[in-house]
Design an enzyme around this catalytic site. Structure first.
Site, PDB file in Angstrom:
ATOM      1  N   LYS A  75      25.124  43.298 -24.457  1.00  0.00           N
ATOM      2  CA  LYS A  75      24.204  44.068 -23.596  1.00  0.00           C
ATOM      3  C   LYS A  75      22.798  43.498 -23.670  1.00  0.00           C
ATOM      4  CE  LYS A  75      22.406  48.079 -25.307  1.00  0.00           C
ATOM      5  NZ  LYS A  75      20.931  48.027 -25.232  1.00  0.00           N
ATOM      6  N   ASN A  76      22.381  43.150 -24.882  1.00  0.00           N
ATOM      7  CA  ASN A  76      20.983  42.750 -25.061  1.00  0.00           C
ATOM      8  C   ASN A  76      20.710  41.294 -24.675  1.00  0.00           C
ATOM      9  OD1 ASN A  76      20.570  45.338 -25.800  1.00  0.00           O
ATOM     10  ND2 ASN A  76      20.412  44.956 -27.998  1.00  0.00           N
ATOM     11  N   CYS A 103       4.695  60.551 -23.029  1.00  0.00           N
ATOM     12  CA  CYS A 103       5.340  60.440 -24.339  1.00  0.00           C
ATOM     13  C   CYS A 103       6.299  59.260 -24.375  1.00  0.00           C
ATOM     14  CB  CYS A 103       6.026  61.735 -24.726  1.00  0.00           C
ATOM     15  SG  CYS A 103       7.368  62.159 -23.666  1.00  0.00           S
ATOM     16  N   VAL A 140      12.457  48.695 -38.290  1.00  0.00           N
ATOM     17  CA  VAL A 140      12.224  48.203 -36.925  1.00  0.00           C
ATOM     18  C   VAL A 140      11.713  49.318 -36.012  1.00  0.00           C
ATOM     19  CG1 VAL A 140      13.266  47.061 -34.925  1.00  0.00           C
ATOM     20  CG2 VAL A 140      13.946  46.392 -37.246  1.00  0.00           C
ATOM     21  N   ASP A 194      20.410  48.153 -35.100  1.00  0.00           N
ATOM     22  CA  ASP A 194      21.506  48.761 -34.331  1.00  0.00           C
ATOM     23  C   ASP A 194      22.805  48.894 -35.117  1.00  0.00           C
ATOM     24  OD1 ASP A 194      20.124  48.860 -31.669  1.00  0.00           O
ATOM     25  OD2 ASP A 194      19.949  46.735 -32.132  1.00  0.00           O
ATOM     26  N   ARG A 202      13.749  49.923 -20.145  1.00  0.00           N
ATOM     27  CA  ARG A 202      12.526  49.134 -20.302  1.00  0.00           C
ATOM     28  C   ARG A 202      12.612  47.823 -19.518  1.00  0.00           C
ATOM     29  NH1 ARG A 202       9.416  50.034 -24.742  1.00  0.00           N
ATOM     30  NH2 ARG A 202       9.262  47.874 -25.433  1.00  0.00           N
TER      31      ARG A 202
HETATM   32  N1  EPU Z   1       6.972  47.255 -29.957  1.00  0.00           N
HETATM   33  C1  EPU Z   1       5.641  47.558 -29.783  1.00  0.00           C
HETATM   34  N2  EPU Z   1       5.048  47.151 -28.608  1.00  0.00           N
HETATM   35  C2  EPU Z   1       5.726  46.474 -27.639  1.00  0.00           C
HETATM   36  C3  EPU Z   1       7.081  46.156 -27.852  1.00  0.00           C
HETATM   37  C4  EPU Z   1       7.693  46.563 -29.020  1.00  0.00           C
HETATM   38  O1  EPU Z   1       5.008  48.171 -30.637  1.00  0.00           O
HETATM   39  O2  EPU Z   1       5.117  46.136 -26.615  1.00  0.00           O
HETATM   40  C5  EPU Z   1       7.630  47.691 -31.208  1.00  0.00           C
HETATM   41  C6  EPU Z   1       8.748  48.694 -30.939  1.00  0.00           C
HETATM   42  O3  EPU Z   1       8.257  49.999 -30.776  1.00  0.00           O
HETATM   43  C7  EPU Z   1       9.624  48.529 -32.163  1.00  0.00           C
HETATM   44  C8  EPU Z   1       9.470  47.051 -32.488  1.00  0.00           C
HETATM   45  O4  EPU Z   1       8.297  46.592 -31.809  1.00  0.00           O
HETATM   46  O5  EPU Z   1       9.120  49.292 -33.225  1.00  0.00           O
HETATM   47  C9  EPU Z   1      10.617  46.182 -32.089  1.00  0.00           C
HETATM   48  O6  EPU Z   1      10.892  46.330 -30.707  1.00  0.00           O
HETATM   49  P1  EPU Z   1      11.502  45.133 -29.866  1.00  0.00           P
HETATM   50  O7  EPU Z   1      10.537  44.773 -28.808  1.00  0.00           O
HETATM   51  O8  EPU Z   1      11.973  44.070 -30.791  1.00  0.00           O
HETATM   52  O9  EPU Z   1      12.761  45.828 -29.230  1.00  0.00           O
HETATM   53  P2  EPU Z   1      13.223  45.839 -27.735  1.00  0.00           P
HETATM   54  O10 EPU Z   1      13.116  44.495 -27.134  1.00  0.00           O
HETATM   55  O11 EPU Z   1      12.622  46.980 -27.013  1.00  0.00           O
HETATM   56  C10 EPU Z   1      15.696  45.158 -28.259  1.00  0.00           C
HETATM   57  C11 EPU Z   1      17.036  45.769 -28.019  1.00  0.00           C
HETATM   58  C12 EPU Z   1      17.251  46.925 -28.983  1.00  0.00           C
HETATM   59  C13 EPU Z   1      17.162  46.391 -30.391  1.00  0.00           C
HETATM   60  C14 EPU Z   1      15.798  45.736 -30.600  1.00  0.00           C
HETATM   61  C15 EPU Z   1      15.672  45.105 -31.974  1.00  0.00           C
HETATM   62  C16 EPU Z   1      17.375  45.402 -25.682  1.00  0.00           C
HETATM   63  C17 EPU Z   1      17.521  45.976 -24.331  1.00  0.00           C
HETATM   64  N3  EPU Z   1      17.112  46.249 -26.650  1.00  0.00           N
HETATM   65  O12 EPU Z   1      14.755  46.180 -27.951  1.00  0.00           O
HETATM   66  O13 EPU Z   1      18.558  47.394 -28.765  1.00  0.00           O
HETATM   67  O14 EPU Z   1      17.320  47.449 -31.303  1.00  0.00           O
HETATM   68  O15 EPU Z   1      15.600  44.711 -29.604  1.00  0.00           O
HETATM   69  O16 EPU Z   1      16.647  44.143 -32.166  1.00  0.00           O
HETATM   70  O17 EPU Z   1      17.523  44.200 -25.893  1.00  0.00           O
HETATM   71  C18 EPU Z   1      20.212  49.030 -28.540  1.00  0.00           C
HETATM   72  O18 EPU Z   1      20.951  48.111 -28.176  1.00  0.00           O
HETATM   73  O19 EPU Z   1      20.620  50.197 -28.762  1.00  0.00           O
HETATM   74  C19 EPU Z   1      18.809  48.752 -28.744  1.00  0.00           C
HETATM   75  C20 EPU Z   1      17.910  49.703 -28.919  1.00  0.00           C
END
Ligand code: EPU
Length: 461
Positions: free
Chosen positions: A45-46, A143, A355, A333, A119
């Site tokens: 998915k990711n 929020c 995380v 995850d 997102r």
């Molecule tokens: N963060 C910020 N600001 C930003 C972006 C992220 O503070 O602009 C913080 C987040 O709040 C979090 C941390 O950085 O505390 C890490 O977030 P990250 O950006 O790495 O996550 P993401 O890209 O939003 C993806 C996966 C998640 C997975 C995380 C970590 C997708 C669609 N989602 O999220 O997957 O947990 O990376 O590996 O790729 C899931 O599959 O259930 C899922 C949540």
């Protein structure tokens, strides 16, 4: 928006609604039966959702294989269609053909209608700025922004030269001077922000240097895709990625990396239910860290060419101390499904979530089923994390062994929801698990897979 694109909105919205299918539904599970058998996992998915966005960058169609039938894919498909990208099913099951040659700007309302809580719209910005000179992100709501910040993304786009304008309905971006390569250092190795840099830098003028990058296998596979399209990207030591911008990219043909999060979830299900599950399509290298922990807890596995067999070899499960982290650490995850097995382990386990600040909400349902889990705001791990002094309940102490008994529980989110399913399947008695539709965001055909593994349940629509 042109009429064809508007039609696409309506169709995609209908398709998304209809195909989610299980949204809001409840399943009634008679637990206590080991899950045994074979299931297959498809593309991650990711990765898949980002690979679909990357297709916008090409001058011609792309072919993506092993795309799972999950609602997150349907959301991205709808978003692409409202932007004039033609998405058709290929001959092979799970094959998508994405033709970006008709890409157009979409109306904020339509983007919002499709995106829901996703997102993904933020990742459309770089490609759309390159192709159309403008991009919109709907207002994610007060929020929701607090819970899921996009500050790194906005900072990245500004660095490339995007002009960001906040409107009452969201954010509008333009690139009057085009996007230009830049030097970026991320404050945290965010997966999404790293993808943002990659998807923007490949067509930006000149060189980009990204330090503090995330290096998850899904990101490496996105880099594989971009390289197939004609990009020049090098991954150096210490989270440093260098991109040399090129003037055009072609389409790609790619088979997506398997979903290691889904594989880990089924592995945890095998362990918690005393079962034996062969996960077809799973591979060892991307799961190395998970496999170590799985073995330490008392699980057994066999690596085969076409998948991994995960099973409970008998005997007591053992407690572990784990800290979630960015790759190559233990993925955030993976913790929710594994916590169910830890509740059954003999002794005290500790999980320090580093995380996400709020990822233990799902434990409430496990406690209701008989698990002993205490949440703490201190960093109960070897390394203090960003959430340490901020009162977030981000460490869990799980004291086992607990005997789980069936209960009525409501799925809170994707991974927490799968954890509830596992708990109900391993518990004695009957559980009603409501809101299971959320699980189809990231687990393809999970109802059929549960059936194939011998789970005893019925759907209460
Ligand atoms: N963060 C910020 N600001 C930003 C972006 C992220 O503070 O602009 C913080 C987040 O709040 C979090 C941390 O950085 O505390 C890490 O977030 P990250 O950006 O790495 O996550 P993401 O890209 O939003 C993806 C996966 C998640 C997975 C995380 C970590 C997708 C669609 N989602 O999220 O997957 O947990 O990376 O590996 O790729 C899931 O599959 O259930 C899922 C949540």
């Amino acid at each position: 928006m042109n009429p064809a694109a508007r039609n696409a909105v309506a169709n995609a919205a209908r398709a998304a609604g209809a195909s989610v299918g299980l949204a809001g539904e409840t399943i009634i599970i008679n637990g206590g039966r080991p899950l045994t058998g074979r299931i297959e996992v498809k593309g991650a998915k990711n990765l898949v959702t980002k690979a679909m966005v990357a297709a916008i960058l090409g001058d011609g169609p792309s072919v993506l294989r092993d795309v799972p039938a999950i609602s997150d894919v349907r959301v991205v498909r709808g978003l692409l269609e409202v932007h004039g990208v033609t998405v058709t099913d290929g001959d092979e099951p799970g094959e998508l053909i994405l033709d970006p040659r008709g890409v157009v700007s979409a109306h904020m309302v339509d983007i919002d209608a499709h995106a829901g809580s996703s997102r993904i719209p933020i990742l459309f910005c770089g490609p759309l700025l390159h192709k159309l000179g403008e991009a919109f992100i709907p207002d994610l709501g007060g929020c929701r922004i607090g819970d899921r910040p996009i500050d790194y993304h906005l900072e990245v786009l500004k660095n490339f030269g995007a002009v960001i304008e906040k409107l009452p309905s969201g954010i509008r971006m333009t690139a009057p001077e085009g996007l230009v390569g830049t030097k970026i250092s991320l404050p945290y190795p965010s997966v999404g922000a790293t993808e943002q840099v990659l998807l923007t830098a490949v067509l930006a003028q000149g060189k980009t240097e990204l330090s503090g990058a995330a290096i998850e296998p899904e990101i490496m596979d996105l880099i594989n895709i971009l390289q197939k399209m004609g990009a020049i990207i090098s991954v150096d030591t210490d989270r440093l990625i260098r991109i040399e911008g090129v003037t055009s990219l072609s389409g790609y043909t790619h088979r997506a990396l398997f979903d290691r999060n889904e594989a880990a979830s089924w592995a945890a299900a095998a362990l918690a239910t005393d079962g034996d599950i062969f996960v077809g399509g799973a591979r060892q290298p991307e799961m190395l860290t998970f496999l170590n922990v799985f073995r330490k807890v008392g699980g057994a596995f066999e690596i085969h060419d076409d998948g991994i067999r995960f099973y409970h070899p008998g005997g007591e499960l053992k407690p572990v101390v784990i800290e979630t982290d960015v790759h190559p650490g233990f993925m955030t995850d993976w913790q929710q499904p594994l916590v169910v097995a830890l509740a059954k382990a003999h002794g005290v386990s500790i999980v320090h979530e580093t995380v996400y600040e709020q990822r233990f909400g799902f434990t409430e349902a496990l406690v209701k089923m008989g698990a002993t889990i205490q949440l703490h705001s201190d960093c109960l791990g070897a390394h203090p994390c960003r959430f340490g002094q901020r009162n977030f309940q981000h460490s869990a102490i799980i004291s086992g062994p607990s005997h789980l008994t069936g209960a009525d529980v409501e799925v809170p989110d994707l991974r927490g929801g799968f954890s509830h399913l596992i708990a109900a399947l391993s518990a004695t008695g009957t559980s009603r698990v409501s809101n299971v539709g959320i699980i189809s965001r990231g687990y393809e055909n999970f109802i059929e897979k549960l059936r194939a593994l011998g789970a005893d349940f019925e759907i209460d629509a």
